[in-house]
Design a protein around this motif. Structure first.
Motif, PDB file in Angstrom:
ATOM      1  N   ILE A 286       0.831  -1.213   0.000  1.00 48.70           N
ATOM      2  CA  ILE A 286       0.000   0.000   0.000  1.00 48.70           C
ATOM      3  C   ILE A 286       0.865   1.263   0.000  1.00 48.70           C
ATOM      4  N   LEU A 287       1.940   1.213   0.788  1.00 52.72           N
ATOM      5  CA  LEU A 287       2.811   2.390   0.848  1.00 52.72           C
ATOM      6  C   LEU A 287       3.739   2.369  -0.363  1.00 52.72           C
ATOM      7  N   GLY A 288       3.286   2.938  -1.443  1.00 52.43           N
ATOM      8  CA  GLY A 288       4.113   2.968  -2.648  1.00 52.43           C
ATOM      9  C   GLY A 288       3.423   2.322  -3.837  1.00 52.43           C
ATOM     10  N   ARG A 289       2.126   1.906  -3.648  1.00 52.13           N
ATOM     11  CA  ARG A 289       1.340   1.364  -4.762  1.00 52.13           C
ATOM     12  C   ARG A 289       2.118   0.279  -5.526  1.00 52.13           C
ATOM     13  N   LYS A 290       2.705  -0.654  -4.733  1.00 59.10           N
ATOM     14  CA  LYS A 290       3.567  -1.669  -5.358  1.00 59.10           C
ATOM     15  C   LYS A 290       2.752  -2.891  -5.753  1.00 59.10           C
ATOM     16  N   ARG A 291       3.341  -3.722  -6.604  1.00 63.10           N
ATOM     17  CA  ARG A 291       2.640  -4.910  -7.095  1.00 63.10           C
ATOM     18  C   ARG A 291       3.487  -6.158  -6.939  1.00 63.10           C
ATOM     19  N   VAL A 292       2.803  -7.251  -6.583  1.00 60.31           N
ATOM     20  CA  VAL A 292       3.443  -8.566  -6.655  1.00 60.31           C
ATOM     21  C   VAL A 292       2.732  -9.320  -7.767  1.00 60.31           C
ATOM     22  N   ALA A 293       3.469  -9.889  -8.686  1.00 62.00           N
ATOM     23  CA  ALA A 293       2.869 -10.585  -9.819  1.00 62.00           C
ATOM     24  C   ALA A 293       3.495 -11.976  -9.937  1.00 62.00           C
ATOM     25  N   GLY A 294       3.006 -12.757 -10.871  1.00 64.08           N
ATOM     26  CA  GLY A 294       3.582 -14.078 -11.120  1.00 64.08           C
ATOM     27  C   GLY A 294       3.692 -14.309 -12.611  1.00 64.08           C
ATOM     28  N   SER A 295       4.450 -15.325 -12.985  1.00 66.90           N
ATOM     29  CA  SER A 295       4.588 -15.630 -14.408  1.00 66.90           C
ATOM     30  C   SER A 295       4.936 -17.097 -14.571  1.00 66.90           C
ATOM     31  N   LEU A 296       4.367 -17.710 -15.592  1.00 68.20           N
ATOM     32  CA  LEU A 296       4.600 -19.134 -15.865  1.00 68.20           C
ATOM     33  C   LEU A 296       5.231 -19.279 -17.248  1.00 68.20           C
ATOM     34  N   ILE A 297       6.367 -19.878 -17.324  1.00 69.77           N
ATOM     35  CA  ILE A 297       7.142 -20.064 -18.566  1.00 69.77           C
ATOM     36  C   ILE A 297       6.826 -18.961 -19.578  1.00 69.77           C
ATOM     37  N   GLY A 298       6.339 -19.319 -20.784  1.00 70.50           N
ATOM     38  CA  GLY A 298       5.959 -18.345 -21.805  1.00 70.50           C
ATOM     39  C   GLY A 298       5.266 -19.128 -22.907  1.00 70.50           C
ATOM     40  N   GLY A 299       4.535 -18.439 -23.767  1.00 69.48           N
ATOM     41  CA  GLY A 299       3.868 -19.127 -24.876  1.00 69.48           C
ATOM     42  C   GLY A 299       4.882 -19.584 -25.922  1.00 69.48           C
ATOM     43  N   ILE A 300       4.408 -20.373 -26.877  1.00 67.94           N
ATOM     44  CA  ILE A 300       5.308 -20.913 -27.906  1.00 67.94           C
ATOM     45  C   ILE A 300       5.892 -19.791 -28.769  1.00 67.94           C
ATOM     46  N   LYS A 301       5.054 -18.828 -29.138  1.00 70.11           N
ATOM     47  CA  LYS A 301       5.535 -17.732 -29.991  1.00 70.11           C
ATOM     48  C   LYS A 301       6.635 -16.945 -29.258  1.00 70.11           C
ATOM     49  N   GLU A 302       6.399 -16.673 -27.976  1.00 72.01           N
ATOM     50  CA  GLU A 302       7.388 -15.909 -27.209  1.00 72.01           C
ATOM     51  C   GLU A 302       8.650 -16.746 -26.958  1.00 72.01           C
ATOM     52  N   THR A 303       8.488 -18.058 -26.841  1.00 65.70           N
ATOM     53  CA  THR A 303       9.667 -18.929 -26.651  1.00 65.70           C
ATOM     54  C   THR A 303      10.559 -18.870 -27.892  1.00 65.70           C
ATOM     55  N   GLN A 304       9.909 -18.857 -29.076  1.00 65.00           N
ATOM     56  CA  GLN A 304      10.715 -18.738 -30.306  1.00 65.00           C
ATOM     57  C   GLN A 304      11.370 -17.363 -30.370  1.00 65.00           C
ATOM     58  N   GLN A 305      10.627 -16.351 -29.937  1.00 68.49           N
ATOM     59  CA  GLN A 305      11.197 -14.985 -29.908  1.00 68.49           C
ATOM     60  C   GLN A 305      12.429 -14.955 -28.996  1.00 68.49           C
ATOM     61  N   MET A 306      12.339 -15.623 -27.842  1.00 67.69           N
ATOM     62  CA  MET A 306      13.471 -15.674 -26.900  1.00 67.69           C
ATOM     63  C   MET A 306      14.656 -16.404 -27.537  1.00 67.69           C
ATOM     64  N   LEU A 307      14.378 -17.528 -28.216  1.00 71.20           N
ATOM     65  CA  LEU A 307      15.474 -18.285 -28.846  1.00 71.20           C
ATOM     66  C   LEU A 307      16.149 -17.435 -29.926  1.00 71.20           C
ATOM     67  N   ASP A 308      15.347 -16.706 -30.693  1.00 69.49           N
ATOM     68  CA  ASP A 308      15.916 -15.856 -31.744  1.00 69.49           C
ATOM     69  C   ASP A 308      16.736 -14.711 -31.130  1.00 69.49           C
ATOM     70  N   PHE A 309      16.233 -14.172 -30.012  1.00 67.96           N
ATOM     71  CA  PHE A 309      16.976 -13.123 -29.285  1.00 67.96           C
ATOM     72  C   PHE A 309      18.330 -13.679 -28.843  1.00 67.96           C
ATOM     73  N   CYS A 310      18.330 -14.932 -28.367  1.00 71.90           N
ATOM     74  CA  CYS A 310      19.587 -15.566 -27.940  1.00 71.90           C
ATOM     75  C   CYS A 310      20.518 -15.768 -29.133  1.00 71.90           C
ATOM     76  N   GLY A 311      19.947 -16.182 -30.263  1.00 73.90           N
ATOM     77  CA  GLY A 311      20.754 -16.344 -31.481  1.00 73.90           C
ATOM     78  C   GLY A 311      21.387 -15.018 -31.881  1.00 73.90           C
ATOM     79  N   ASP A 312      20.583 -13.947 -31.860  1.00 77.20           N
ATOM     80  CA  ASP A 312      21.070 -12.626 -32.285  1.00 77.20           C
ATOM     81  C   ASP A 312      22.122 -12.070 -31.325  1.00 77.20           C
ATOM     82  N   ASN A 313      21.956 -12.361 -30.035  1.00 80.90           N
ATOM     83  CA  ASN A 313      22.855 -11.778 -29.022  1.00 80.90           C
ATOM     84  C   ASN A 313      23.863 -12.779 -28.475  1.00 80.90           C
ATOM     85  N   ASN A 314      23.900 -13.967 -29.082  1.00 84.17           N
ATOM     86  CA  ASN A 314      24.831 -15.010 -28.650  1.00 84.17           C
ATOM     87  C   ASN A 314      24.714 -15.334 -27.163  1.00 84.17           C
ATOM     88  N   ILE A 315      23.497 -15.558 -26.723  1.00 89.26           N
ATOM     89  CA  ILE A 315      23.256 -15.858 -25.305  1.00 89.26           C
ATOM     90  C   ILE A 315      22.964 -17.347 -25.150  1.00 89.26           C
TER      91      ILE A 315
END
Ligand code: NAP
Ligand code: ZN
Length: 352
Positions: A286-315
């Motif tokens: 409440i003091l600072g209007r902060k948020r706690v959130a959650g996240s579960l893996i990622g969708g298939i499209k975003e997973t491919q986006q992440m893999l391509d990001f890794c390819g582009d940035n050599n991660i």
């Protein structure tokens, strides 16, 4: 139906050992994959130990799978024999609900099918229970197969399929950008990728750890600073200064000290402890209007986006290679917080 070798546990107290499982014959939309490497996620251990109360035995873990396409079904358009591919935490979903339509199959309203310990929608194997990547091959419908960029070291790319997407997705969703101050809590499999991604996105990245001995590694991985979470003075110095915190701690813990690190309107995203937490103080939010959130893996499209990001940035991930016979020892070491920073199984060791 095909019989193949796998490694699994018959109950929560049993060591993993070799067993035989079946995979379905190839359907028109299926891709059959020769598994070369499989990462060892802390979730594999939670699942095997029935920490979430939903384990069905035998359990064959493994959802950080990379390999080469062995064969494709008649209607498969995207892949051909020999392609380098990956499979992550899901092998199916309904494909029709609003979540699936929004490329968020992990939140499928009819339940996504986990790569292991899930209920198979397709059938054709001996059991309708899904078996994961601690095995020699896997058959997966085309929509759940990912392309691994050719320039990445394949064994070090395996953990991208879970540790990678689980950390990339929240950083992407909450639009972490250049100049933001981002904290990553817990330097393990997920945390080390959180640091690499946040740094690659241009953020000032602070490793928040219980282990002073990991400070050097954190900096090598891309952290600009290290904050020891059980040092009250250091925590005070970083009070109300973070734009975003990614929390990967795998067990029940007190999140209030981390909430005090957030700036006004900032978010802490939980990806680790899928269980009840210590009570949270309302004032921390409440003091600072902060948020706690959650996240579960990622969708298939975003997973491919992440893999391509890794390819582009050599991660890729920092991995410690093991043979399948070393898996029980590796589980012990992960639980003792002794992993640098992801174990990956060389699946050749199961094929001999
Ligand atoms: P890991 O390699 O064991 O790393 C966890 C790290 O958390 C440890 O290295 C340690 O880092 C810190 N830690 C451990 N116990 C702690 C405690 N009691 N208090 C504070 N910090 C503690 O595990 P992982 O593979 O990264 O997985 C982390 C969690 O994410 C697991 O629970 C896993 O099931 C979950 N997971 C979730 C998703 C999702 O989609 N949301 C996906 C994959 C995994 P320091 O030594 O630096 O403190
Ligand atoms: Zn995982």
């Amino acid at each position: 139906m095909q019989q193949i070798k796998a490694y699994g546990a018959i109950n929560k107290d049993a060591d993993l050992k070799e067993m035989t499982i079946t995979r379905r014959d190839l359907n028109d939309n299926d891709v059959s994959i020769d598994i070369l490497y499989c990462g060892v996620c802390h979730s594999d251990i939670h699942a095997k130990n029935n920490d979430w109360g939903n384990a069905k035995y035998p359990i064959v873990p493994g959802h950080e799978i990379v390999g080469r396409v062995l064969e494709v079904g008649n209607k498969v358009a995207t892949y051909k024999k020999g392609d380098l591919v990956g499979v992550g935490c899901m092998v199916d979903s309904c494909q029709t609900c609003s979540a699936c339509q929004d490329d968020l199959e992990q939140f499928c309203e009819n339940g996504m099918t986990g790569t292991y310990n899930g209920k198979d929608r397709i059938g054709g194997a001996e059991s309708d229970h899904t078996f994961g990547g601690y095995s020699t091959s896997i058959t997966v419908r085309e929509e759940f197969v990912l392309t691994i960029p050719e320039n990445l070291d394949l064994k070090a790319a395996a953990p991208l399929l879970c540790a990678g997407i689980t950390t990339f997705s929240p950083l992407n969703h909450w639009k972490v950008k250049k100049g933001d101050k981002v904290g990553v809590v817990g330097l393990g499999g997920l945390g080390h990728m959180g640091i690499k991604f946040a740094a690659a996105m241009g953020a000032e990245t602070i490793m928040i750890t219980t282990s002073p001995s990991k400070a050097g590694d954190a900096k090598r991985l891309g952290a600009s600073g290290v904050l020891i979470s059980n040092n009250a003075q250091e925590m005070k110095e970083h009070h109300a200064s973070f734009d975003f915190i990614l929390n990967t701690v795998p067990v029940k813990h007190d999140i209030n000290p981390y909430l005090n690190l957030l700036k006004r309107d900032a978010t802490m995203c939980m990806v680790g402890a899928i269980e009840p937490l210590e009570p949270m103080h309302g004032g921390s939010l409440i003091l600072g209007r902060k948020r706690v959130a959650g996240s579960l893996i990622g969708g298939i499209k975003e997973t491919q986006q992440m893999l391509d990001f890794c390819g582009d940035n050599n991660i890729v991930c920092d991995v410690e290679m093991i043979s399948i016979e070393e898996i029980n020892q590796a589980y012990k070491r992960v639980q003792e917080n002794d992993v640098n920073y992801r174990f990956v199984i060389d699946m050749k060791s199961l094929k001999n």
